[in-house]
Design a protein around this motif. Structure first.
Motif, PDB file in Angstrom:
ATOM      1  N   MET A   1       0.829  -1.203   0.000  1.00  0.00           N
ATOM      2  CA  MET A   1       0.000   0.000   0.000  1.00  0.00           C
ATOM      3  C   MET A   1       0.864   1.254   0.000  1.00  0.00           C
ATOM      4  O   MET A   1       0.546   2.216  -0.677  1.00  0.00           O
ATOM      5  N   THR A   2       1.955   1.220   0.763  1.00  0.00           N
ATOM      6  CA  THR A   2       2.851   2.372   0.816  1.00  0.00           C
ATOM      7  C   THR A   2       3.471   2.633  -0.547  1.00  0.00           C
ATOM      8  O   THR A   2       3.592   3.785  -0.963  1.00  0.00           O
ATOM      9  N   ASN A   3       3.832   1.554  -1.262  1.00  0.00           N
ATOM     10  CA  ASN A   3       4.423   1.696  -2.580  1.00  0.00           C
ATOM     11  C   ASN A   3       3.446   2.355  -3.554  1.00  0.00           C
ATOM     12  O   ASN A   3       3.838   3.191  -4.372  1.00  0.00           O
ATOM     13  N   PHE A   4       2.168   2.007  -3.472  1.00  0.00           N
ATOM     14  CA  PHE A   4       1.139   2.599  -4.320  1.00  0.00           C
ATOM     15  C   PHE A   4       1.017   4.098  -4.058  1.00  0.00           C
ATOM     16  O   PHE A   4       0.934   4.902  -4.992  1.00  0.00           O
ATOM     17  N   VAL A   5       1.016   4.487  -2.796  1.00  0.00           N
ATOM     18  CA  VAL A   5       0.911   5.904  -2.435  1.00  0.00           C
ATOM     19  C   VAL A   5       2.135   6.670  -2.917  1.00  0.00           C
ATOM     20  O   VAL A   5       2.021   7.765  -3.472  1.00  0.00           O
ATOM     21  N   VAL A   6       3.314   6.082  -2.756  1.00  0.00           N
ATOM     22  CA  VAL A   6       4.552   6.736  -3.195  1.00  0.00           C
ATOM     23  C   VAL A   6       4.548   6.923  -4.707  1.00  0.00           C
ATOM     24  O   VAL A   6       4.882   7.999  -5.211  1.00  0.00           O
ATOM     25  N   LYS A   7       4.138   5.896  -5.450  1.00  0.00           N
ATOM     26  CA  LYS A   7       4.100   6.012  -6.901  1.00  0.00           C
ATOM     27  C   LYS A   7       3.056   7.023  -7.363  1.00  0.00           C
ATOM     28  O   LYS A   7       3.286   7.760  -8.323  1.00  0.00           O
ATOM     29  N   THR A   8       1.931   7.082  -6.682  1.00  0.00           N
ATOM     30  CA  THR A   8       0.906   8.069  -7.035  1.00  0.00           C
ATOM     31  C   THR A   8       1.405   9.480  -6.767  1.00  0.00           C
ATOM     32  O   THR A   8       1.208  10.384  -7.593  1.00  0.00           O
ATOM     33  N   LEU A   9       2.067   9.695  -5.635  1.00  0.00           N
ATOM     34  CA  LEU A   9       2.622  11.017  -5.341  1.00  0.00           C
ATOM     35  C   LEU A   9       3.745  11.377  -6.301  1.00  0.00           C
ATOM     36  O   LEU A   9       3.890  12.548  -6.695  1.00  0.00           O
ATOM     37  N   ALA A  10       4.544  10.389  -6.728  1.00  0.00           N
ATOM     38  CA  ALA A  10       5.591  10.642  -7.723  1.00  0.00           C
ATOM     39  C   ALA A  10       4.966  11.032  -9.059  1.00  0.00           C
ATOM     40  O   ALA A  10       5.438  11.967  -9.725  1.00  0.00           O
ATOM     41  N   ASN A  11       3.893  10.346  -9.454  1.00  0.00           N
ATOM     42  CA  ASN A  11       3.170  10.722 -10.679  1.00  0.00           C
ATOM     43  C   ASN A  11       2.589  12.125 -10.558  1.00  0.00           C
ATOM     44  O   ASN A  11       2.629  12.908 -11.510  1.00  0.00           O
ATOM     45  N   ALA A  12       2.021  12.442  -9.397  1.00  0.00           N
ATOM     46  CA  ALA A  12       1.450  13.775  -9.193  1.00  0.00           C
ATOM     47  C   ALA A  12       2.527  14.853  -9.290  1.00  0.00           C
ATOM     48  O   ALA A  12       2.316  15.897  -9.908  1.00  0.00           O
ATOM     49  N   ALA A  13       3.689  14.593  -8.701  1.00  0.00           N
ATOM     50  CA  ALA A  13       4.790  15.564  -8.783  1.00  0.00           C
ATOM     51  C   ALA A  13       5.255  15.722 -10.225  1.00  0.00           C
ATOM     52  O   ALA A  13       5.496  16.850 -10.696  1.00  0.00           O
ATOM     53  N   ALA A  14       5.372  14.615 -10.949  1.00  0.00           N
ATOM     54  CA  ALA A  14       5.810  14.680 -12.343  1.00  0.00           C
ATOM     55  C   ALA A  14       4.787  15.416 -13.206  1.00  0.00           C
ATOM     56  O   ALA A  14       5.157  16.235 -14.060  1.00  0.00           O
ATOM     57  N   LEU A  15       3.504  15.146 -12.986  1.00  0.00           N
ATOM     58  CA  LEU A  15       2.469  15.863 -13.722  1.00  0.00           C
ATOM     59  C   LEU A  15       2.476  17.347 -13.385  1.00  0.00           C
ATOM     60  O   LEU A  15       2.296  18.191 -14.276  1.00  0.00           O
ATOM     61  N   ALA A  16       2.708  17.687 -12.123  1.00  0.00           N
ATOM     62  CA  ALA A  16       2.759  19.097 -11.722  1.00  0.00           C
ATOM     63  C   ALA A  16       3.905  19.823 -12.418  1.00  0.00           C
ATOM     64  O   ALA A  16       3.739  20.966 -12.882  1.00  0.00           O
ATOM     65  N   VAL A  17       5.052  19.184 -12.524  1.00  0.00           N
ATOM     66  CA  VAL A  17       6.194  19.800 -13.211  1.00  0.00           C
ATOM     67  C   VAL A  17       5.875  19.983 -14.695  1.00  0.00           C
ATOM     68  O   VAL A  17       6.174  21.034 -15.285  1.00  0.00           O
ATOM     69  N   ALA A  18       5.253  18.982 -15.319  1.00  0.00           N
ATOM     70  CA  ALA A  18       4.879  19.100 -16.733  1.00  0.00           C
ATOM     71  C   ALA A  18       3.865  20.217 -16.944  1.00  0.00           C
ATOM     72  O   ALA A  18       3.964  20.979 -17.917  1.00  0.00           O
ATOM     73  N   ILE A  19       2.905  20.334 -16.037  1.00  0.00           N
ATOM     74  CA  ILE A  19       1.911  21.410 -16.137  1.00  0.00           C
ATOM     75  C   ILE A  19       2.593  22.768 -15.999  1.00  0.00           C
ATOM     76  O   ILE A  19       2.264  23.722 -16.699  1.00  0.00           O
TER      77      ILE A  19
END
Length: 126
Positions: A1-19
């Motif tokens: 579960m922790t790995n899923f949250v970390v990957k989702t937050l990493a995706n969110a950070a990457a999307l934020a940088v792209a935006i």
């Protein structure tokens, strides 16, 4: 579960940088900062699901193109996954939008680099 949250937050950070870096990728409907953050996390979840379910099928079907282009076709696949995420986000009434293919290529490249860096910096807990 922790790995899923970390990957989702990493995706969110990457999307934020792209935006932030690419003018053709937007996540703004004039709402409050909290609503935009929630939208960003939801878009990151959609992006993660697209990468989990659709991307392996596309990579398998386009394997000869990966060989022919020595892996550069990955940029096209990443762009298509970002455009699919934009379409799905529109269907879910999220304010995420990608303006075109070349914008998606640049955004996919940025997302790949930032995701790699964030995942490298964060510990991998299974």
């Amino acid at each position: 579960m922790t790995n899923f949250v970390v990957k989702t937050l990493a995706n969110a950070a990457a999307l934020a940088v792209a935006i932030w870096l690419v003018s053709g990728i937007t996540l703004d409907d004039g709402s409050s900062t909290g609503r935009r953050v929630l939208s960003l996390i939801l878009v990151a979840l959609v992006f993660g699901l697209v990468n989990l379910i659709v991307k392996p099928v596309v990579k398998l079907l386009s394997f000869p193109l990966f060989i022919l282009t020595l892996g550069l076709f990955t940029l096209v696949v990443n762009a298509l996954m970002l455009m699919l995420t934009s379409w799905l986000a529109g269907k879910a009434h999220l304010s995420f939008h990608v303006d075109g293919f070349w914008t998606a290529v640049l955004g996919g490249l940025i997302i790949s680099i930032v995701s790699w860096a964030v995942n490298l910096a964060l510990p991998d807990k299974n």
